[in-house]
Scaffold this motif. Structure first.
Motif, mmCIF file in Angstrom:
data_model
loop_
_atom_site.group_PDB
_atom_site.id
_atom_site.type_symbol
_atom_site.label_atom_id
_atom_site.label_comp_id
_atom_site.label_asym_id
_atom_site.label_seq_id
_atom_site.Cartn_x
_atom_site.Cartn_y
_atom_site.Cartn_z
ATOM 1 N N ILE A 126 0.834 -1.209 0.000
ATOM 2 C CA ILE A 126 0.000 0.000 0.000
ATOM 3 C C ILE A 126 0.865 1.254 0.000
ATOM 4 C CG2 ILE A 126 -1.581 1.363 1.422
ATOM 5 C CD1 ILE A 126 -2.917 -1.312 2.190
ATOM 6 N N ILE A 127 1.902 1.266 0.823
ATOM 7 C CA ILE A 127 2.782 2.439 0.875
ATOM 8 C C ILE A 127 3.477 2.650 -0.461
ATOM 9 C CG2 ILE A 127 4.915 3.343 1.897
ATOM 10 C CD1 ILE A 127 3.944 2.148 4.570
ATOM 11 N N ASN A 128 3.998 1.579 -1.050
ATOM 12 C CA ASN A 128 4.666 1.713 -2.349
ATOM 13 C C ASN A 128 3.693 2.139 -3.441
ATOM 14 O OD1 ASN A 128 7.532 1.063 -2.088
ATOM 15 N ND2 ASN A 128 6.799 -0.872 -1.279
ATOM 16 N N THR A 129 2.492 1.599 -3.424
ATOM 17 C CA THR A 129 1.491 1.970 -4.427
ATOM 18 C C THR A 129 1.093 3.438 -4.293
ATOM 19 O OG1 THR A 129 0.658 -0.297 -4.403
ATOM 20 C CG2 THR A 129 -0.765 1.380 -5.372
ATOM 21 N N VAL A 130 0.907 3.890 -3.069
ATOM 22 C CA VAL A 130 0.559 5.301 -2.853
ATOM 23 C C VAL A 130 1.688 6.210 -3.320
ATOM 24 C CG1 VAL A 130 0.165 7.027 -1.050
ATOM 25 C CG2 VAL A 130 -1.099 4.885 -1.012
ATOM 26 N N LEU A 131 2.923 5.866 -3.009
ATOM 27 C CA LEU A 131 4.055 6.699 -3.433
ATOM 28 C C LEU A 131 4.181 6.746 -4.950
ATOM 29 C CD1 LEU A 131 6.727 5.817 -0.731
ATOM 30 C CD2 LEU A 131 5.445 7.947 -0.991
ATOM 31 N N VAL A 132 4.026 5.602 -5.613
ATOM 32 C CA VAL A 132 4.080 5.580 -7.079
ATOM 33 C C VAL A 132 2.917 6.387 -7.651
ATOM 34 C CG1 VAL A 132 3.845 4.086 -9.111
ATOM 35 C CG2 VAL A 132 5.373 3.430 -7.266
ATOM 36 N N GLY A 133 1.749 6.262 -7.057
ATOM 37 C CA GLY A 133 0.599 7.046 -7.502
ATOM 38 C C GLY A 133 0.819 8.538 -7.350
ATOM 39 N N LEU A 134 1.430 8.945 -6.243
ATOM 40 C CA LEU A 134 1.722 10.366 -6.039
ATOM 41 C C LEU A 134 2.728 10.881 -7.066
ATOM 42 C CD1 LEU A 134 1.899 10.576 -2.144
ATOM 43 C CD2 LEU A 134 0.167 11.585 -3.638
ATOM 44 N N ILE A 135 3.722 10.063 -7.379
ATOM 45 C CA ILE A 135 4.717 10.465 -8.389
ATOM 46 C C ILE A 135 4.035 10.628 -9.749
ATOM 47 C CG2 ILE A 135 6.776 9.747 -9.658
ATOM 48 C CD1 ILE A 135 7.668 8.300 -7.058
ATOM 49 N N VAL B 253 3.439 14.061 -12.065
ATOM 50 C CA VAL B 253 3.888 14.163 -13.456
ATOM 51 C C VAL B 253 2.725 14.572 -14.355
ATOM 52 C CG1 VAL B 253 4.761 12.819 -15.404
ATOM 53 C CG2 VAL B 253 5.817 12.572 -13.171
ATOM 54 N N TRP B 254 1.562 13.999 -14.139
ATOM 55 C CA TRP B 254 0.415 14.295 -14.994
ATOM 56 C C TRP B 254 -0.176 15.668 -14.736
ATOM 57 C CZ3 TRP B 254 -3.201 9.457 -15.734
ATOM 58 C CH2 TRP B 254 -2.555 8.539 -16.546
ATOM 59 N N THR B 255 -0.156 16.134 -13.503
ATOM 60 C CA THR B 255 -0.813 17.402 -13.208
ATOM 61 C C THR B 255 0.089 18.617 -13.370
ATOM 62 O OG1 THR B 255 -0.334 17.135 -10.845
ATOM 63 C CG2 THR B 255 -2.479 16.373 -11.641
ATOM 64 N N SER B 256 1.389 18.439 -13.356
ATOM 65 C CA SER B 256 2.267 19.593 -13.556
ATOM 66 C C SER B 256 2.342 19.910 -15.045
ATOM 67 C CB SER B 256 3.659 19.323 -12.984
ATOM 68 O OG SER B 256 4.308 18.324 -13.726
ATOM 69 N N ASP B 257 2.501 21.161 -15.345
ATOM 70 C CA ASP B 257 2.510 21.600 -16.741
ATOM 71 C C ASP B 257 3.911 21.677 -17.331
ATOM 72 O OD1 ASP B 257 -0.209 21.795 -16.835
ATOM 73 O OD2 ASP B 257 -0.235 23.894 -16.192
ATOM 74 N N SER B 258 4.875 21.176 -16.627
ATOM 75 C CA SER B 258 6.256 21.271 -17.088
ATOM 76 C C SER B 258 6.622 20.078 -17.967
ATOM 77 C CB SER B 258 7.201 21.317 -15.881
ATOM 78 O OG SER B 258 8.530 21.289 -16.306
ATOM 79 N N ASP B 259 7.427 20.339 -18.973
ATOM 80 C CA ASP B 259 7.934 19.253 -19.811
ATOM 81 C C ASP B 259 8.978 18.427 -19.078
ATOM 82 O OD1 ASP B 259 6.354 20.074 -21.877
ATOM 83 O OD2 ASP B 259 7.921 21.275 -22.837
ATOM 84 N N LYS B 260 9.534 19.011 -18.055
ATOM 85 C CA LYS B 260 10.591 18.337 -17.295
ATOM 86 C C LYS B 260 10.042 17.410 -16.208
ATOM 87 C CE LYS B 260 13.930 21.234 -18.930
ATOM 88 N NZ LYS B 260 13.380 21.476 -20.220
ATOM 89 N N SER B 261 8.733 17.348 -16.061
ATOM 90 C CA SER B 261 8.155 16.548 -14.979
ATOM 91 C C SER B 261 8.399 15.055 -15.163
ATOM 92 C CB SER B 261 6.662 16.837 -14.856
ATOM 93 O OG SER B 261 5.994 16.461 -16.037
ATOM 94 N N VAL B 262 8.641 14.603 -16.381
ATOM 95 C CA VAL B 262 8.955 13.195 -16.612
ATOM 96 C C VAL B 262 10.261 12.838 -15.913
ATOM 97 C CG1 VAL B 262 9.470 11.476 -18.388
ATOM 98 C CG2 VAL B 262 7.671 13.150 -18.766
ATOM 99 N N PHE B 263 11.175 13.777 -15.837
ATOM 100 C CA PHE B 263 12.437 13.527 -15.152
ATOM 101 C C PHE B 263 12.236 13.318 -13.651
ATOM 102 C CE2 PHE B 263 13.919 15.857 -18.958
ATOM 103 C CZ PHE B 263 14.659 14.813 -19.509
ATOM 104 N N VAL B 264 11.192 13.919 -13.096
ATOM 105 C CA VAL B 264 10.849 13.676 -11.692
ATOM 106 C C VAL B 264 10.556 12.189 -11.508
ATOM 107 C CG1 VAL B 264 9.142 14.126 -9.893
ATOM 108 C CG2 VAL B 264 10.028 16.005 -11.274
ATOM 109 N N PHE B 265 9.783 11.627 -12.436
ATOM 110 C CA PHE B 265 9.481 10.199 -12.380
ATOM 111 C C PHE B 265 10.756 9.379 -12.551
ATOM 112 C CE2 PHE B 265 8.565 6.177 -14.428
ATOM 113 C CZ PHE B 265 7.661 5.633 -13.548
#
Length: 87
Positions: A12-21, A25-37
């Motif tokens: 559950i903790i890992n799933t929540v963290l992956v979901g938050l990441i 990525v999906w909600t930020s408008d930056s092209d660089k957000s994929v690098f966050v992932f």
């Protein structure tokens, strides 16, 4: 029974963290957000691997929980990259 609860909590903790990441990525408008992932997902996998190794060294009988969560995160990496790439 205790191992099942520990395994469920770890998943559950890992799933929540992956979901938050992925949500970030999906909600930020930056092209660089994929690098966050690309940075944080492997860090999460590495954290699980370190916990697995430390529990194995310490001979904790619950070390397979983190072994399987690490394997699951590694196996899910490519589909997650494709999912994030659809953004």
């Amino acid at each position: 029974m205790k191992e099942d609860i520990h395994f469920g909590i770890a998943l559950i903790i890992n799933t929540v963290l992956v979901g938050l990441i992925i949500n970030y990525v999906w909600t930020s408008d930056s092209d660089k957000s994929v690098f966050v992932f690309i940075i944080f997902y492997p860090m999460l996998t590495l954290l699980n691997a370190i916990i697995w190794i430390m529990m194995r060294i310490g001979r904790d009988p619950r070390y397979p929980i983190y072994k399987w969560t690490t394997v699951a995160l590694i196996v899910a990496f490519i589909p997650m990259v494709i999912l994030v790439g659809l953004y």
